[in-house]
Design a protein around this motif. Structure first.
Motif, short mmCIF file in Angstrom:
data_model
loop_
_atom_site.label_atom_id
_atom_site.label_comp_id
_atom_site.label_asym_id
_atom_site.label_seq_id
_atom_site.Cartn_x
_atom_site.Cartn_y
_atom_site.Cartn_z
N MET A 113 0.87 -1.18 0.00
CA MET A 113 0.00 0.00 0.00
C MET A 113 0.90 1.23 0.00
N ALA A 114 0.66 2.17 -0.91
CA ALA A 114 1.44 3.41 -0.94
C ALA A 114 1.23 4.15 0.38
N THR A 115 2.26 4.89 0.80
CA THR A 115 2.17 5.60 2.10
C THR A 115 1.01 6.60 2.11
N PHE A 116 0.61 7.05 0.90
CA PHE A 116 -0.46 8.05 0.79
C PHE A 116 -1.81 7.42 0.47
N SER A 117 -1.89 6.09 0.52
CA SER A 117 -3.12 5.41 0.07
C SER A 117 -4.25 5.44 1.10
N THR A 118 -3.91 5.78 2.33
CA THR A 118 -4.93 5.82 3.38
C THR A 118 -4.88 7.19 4.04
N TRP A 119 -5.92 7.48 4.82
CA TRP A 119 -6.03 8.78 5.47
C TRP A 119 -4.84 9.04 6.41
N GLU A 120 -4.48 8.00 7.15
CA GLU A 120 -3.32 8.09 8.03
C GLU A 120 -2.12 7.54 7.27
N PRO A 163 6.07 2.85 5.50
CA PRO A 163 6.57 2.25 4.26
C PRO A 163 7.10 0.82 4.42
N THR A 164 7.51 0.42 5.62
CA THR A 164 8.02 -0.95 5.76
C THR A 164 6.88 -1.95 5.57
N GLU A 195 0.62 -7.00 4.57
CA GLU A 195 1.07 -6.93 3.18
C GLU A 195 1.82 -8.20 2.76
N ILE A 196 2.60 -8.75 3.66
CA ILE A 196 3.33 -9.99 3.34
C ILE A 196 2.34 -11.13 3.15
N GLU A 197 1.33 -11.20 4.03
CA GLU A 197 0.33 -12.27 3.91
C GLU A 197 -0.49 -12.11 2.62
N LEU A 198 -0.91 -10.86 2.33
CA LEU A 198 -1.72 -10.64 1.12
C LEU A 198 -0.92 -10.93 -0.15
#
Ligand code: ADP
Length: 245
Positions: A79-86, A90-91, A96-99
């Motif tokens: 997920m991009a750092t800017f993809s959510t409100w908060e 970046p790590t 993310e690893i599971e998905l």
């Protein structure tokens, strides 16, 4: 139907954003959006937007990861750092690893990995904006990017989430529905064979509603499949190359 403060369905069975239970958000699919990747696609389900890039089949680095009898399918979901409100850290998170693994297992049945021993097929899925259903949107984008890369496939992998609000089945849940519906069931199918390659479930569902949810998903997926085919045909027309679908 109420849960806490959120009303997911009103008396007319309209959802909080005005959709009917079996209605998806507006869907957009563009293929070949990156110049240097072997294949790429940008897919949007409402406000959820995912960019996918594919490289390969290519040499594996580091070499010791190469498999002697098949290609290594590597999927990276981020997920991009800017993809959510908060701001998202970046790590790579555990999620993310599971998905990444979940998406790889949904795509694998479509590929002839045994044809490319010692090679790698790399799939990158970047969530640009997240509003529920990012894994299913990523699967649709990755399927298109793999086809755009010219990688032989048994079919296209098409995905959608279905869920339950009381006894009503809803499709293509957004983030609010993902958080508050009684269940959320992402499904991926290989088309045109209509074989399930991914089925997950959060929450509970009776066997009767489960069958109804599966049938509703199948109907919606047929439509999403035709949108994938249309996007690939548009790409082929633009590139003036002939593809057989
Ligand atoms: P999916 O996106 O496949 O539905 P989840 O059920 O894990 O996967 O996530 C549901 C939604 O929650 C996401 O689509 C996104 O809108 C939101 N979300 C997930 N992770 C984060 C995060 N780290 N920060 C903010 N929102 C998030």
């Amino acid at each position: 139907m109420k849960k806490g403060e959120v009303q997911l369905l009103d008396e007319q069975k309209r959802r909080h954003d005005g959709r009917a239970p079996n209605e998806t958000r507006p869907i957009s699919m563009k293929v070949g959006v990156l110049d240097r990747a072997d294949g790429s696609a940008l897919v949007e389900f409402g406000k959820t937007k995912v960019l996918a890039a594919v490289y390969g089949p290519r040499e594996v680095h580091p070499r010791h990861l190469a498999l002697p009898d098949r290609a290594l399918l590597r999927v990276s979901y981020r997920m991009a750092t800017f993809s959510t409100w908060e701001r998202k850290r970046p790590t790579p998170s555990r999620r993310e690893i599971e998905l990444s693994m979940v998406i790889a297992s949904a795509l694998e049945p479509a590929l002839f990995l045994e044809k490319y021993p010692k090679c790698a097929i790399d799939v990158f899925c970047l969530v640009i904006e997240a509003d529920g259903g990012t894994r299913t949107t990523a699967i649709n984008a990755a399927s298109l990017a793999l086809a755009d890369a010219g990688i032989p496939m048994r079919g296209l992998v098409v995905a959608i989430a279905v869920g339950r609000v009381g006894d009503t089945i809803i499709v293509d849940l957004d983030e609010v529905e993902d958080n508050y519906a009684e269940s959320d069931m992402p499904i991926a199918m290989l088309f045109p064979q209509e074989e399930i390659t991914l089925l997950q479930m959060d929450g509970t569902m009776s066997p009767h509603l489960f069958e109804q949810a599966l049938e509703t998903a199948r109907q919606v997926l047929r439509n999403v499949y035709s949108l994938q085919v249309k996007a690939l045909k548009e790409r082929a027309l633009k590139a003036r190359t002939k593809v057989v679908l």
